[in-house]
Design a protein around this motif. Structure first.
Motif: not given
Length: 235
Positions: A111-114, A119-120, A125-129, A141-144
């Protein structure tokens, strides 16, 4: 006729025309656009703006052009509703990025996603780990979409009374009256077993609009002939 009067007439006519086209295309246009719908929206808006301001342009030709551009999304939507294969080509497929707290690097590359972009999206979504994530999927639609592990989710009423079950993302095994064999076998089930479940319910695969199976092996079927209220579900 004065030019400014003609501009007003053109603009008002085009505004009403675009409003009618938007209603015709459906509410999906107001939420998440596909790539093709995005291109069509830009093009139609550009044509409409040019027709409003440039009185030297032929109004009839412009309207015909707008109708042609607006017709394509309707045709594509009509075919997409009846063919999953065509829908996969036009809208693409969702892609799993994280499973059981592990990043699927190959899917990111497809998906050519870095990693930074992933992580961004998680931080938004307030998830850091990453290890807190049970399942993360990139929608068409491109949403995670993200499902946290059970121990990281907010406490629910069932948790207090020890009535919880393992929370896993349900798998879609039937869509639009067709078996999704790859998902069925990937989940550890067989096509014959799913057919037996249909026989028990006296249904054929063509009768199923959507079929899903959860972590406990429970199957949910949504039929084409669901009996709804007479208002058609409108509120």
């Amino acid at each position: 006729m004065a030019q400014w009067i003609e501009v007003i007439i053109r603009s008002v006519s085009i505004i009403f025309g675009l409003f009618f086209i938007t209603k015709l295309l459906g509410k999906k246009q107001l939420s998440k656009l596909s790539f093709f719908e995005y291109i069509v929206g830009i093009t139609v808006g550009d044509i409409a703006g040019a027709l409003s301001m440039d009185i030297e342009l032929n109004l009839v030709n412009g309207i015909v052009s707008i109708l042609i551009w607006s017709l394509f999304p309707l045709v594509i939507s009509f075919i997409s509703l009846r063919s999953k294969g065509f829908r996969d080509i036009v809208e693409g497929k969702s892609r799993t990025f994280i499973q059981d707290g592990k990043i699927l690097e190959k899917n990111l590359k497809r998906e050519k996603y870095s990693t930074d972009e992933l992580l961004e999206q998680l931080r938004k979504k307030d998830i850091f780990q990453v290890s807190d994530v049970d399942f993360a999927i990139l929608e068409t639609n491109g949403e995670l979409s993200v499902l946290l592990k059970k121990e990281k989710q907010p406490v629910r009423w069932e948790d207090l009374f020890n009535k919880t079950l393992p929370v896993k993302t349900p798998l879609t095994i039937i869509m639009d009256g067709e078996f999704l064999e790859e998902t069925i076998y990937g989940a550890g089930y067989s096509l014959a077993w799913v057919k037996e479940q249909l026989i028990m319910r006296k249904k054929k695969v063509q009768d199923i609009f959507l079929g899903q199976i959860d972590a406990t092996g429970t199957i949910y079927f949504d039929y084409y002939d669901d009996q709804l209220e007479k208002n058609g579900g409108e509120v």
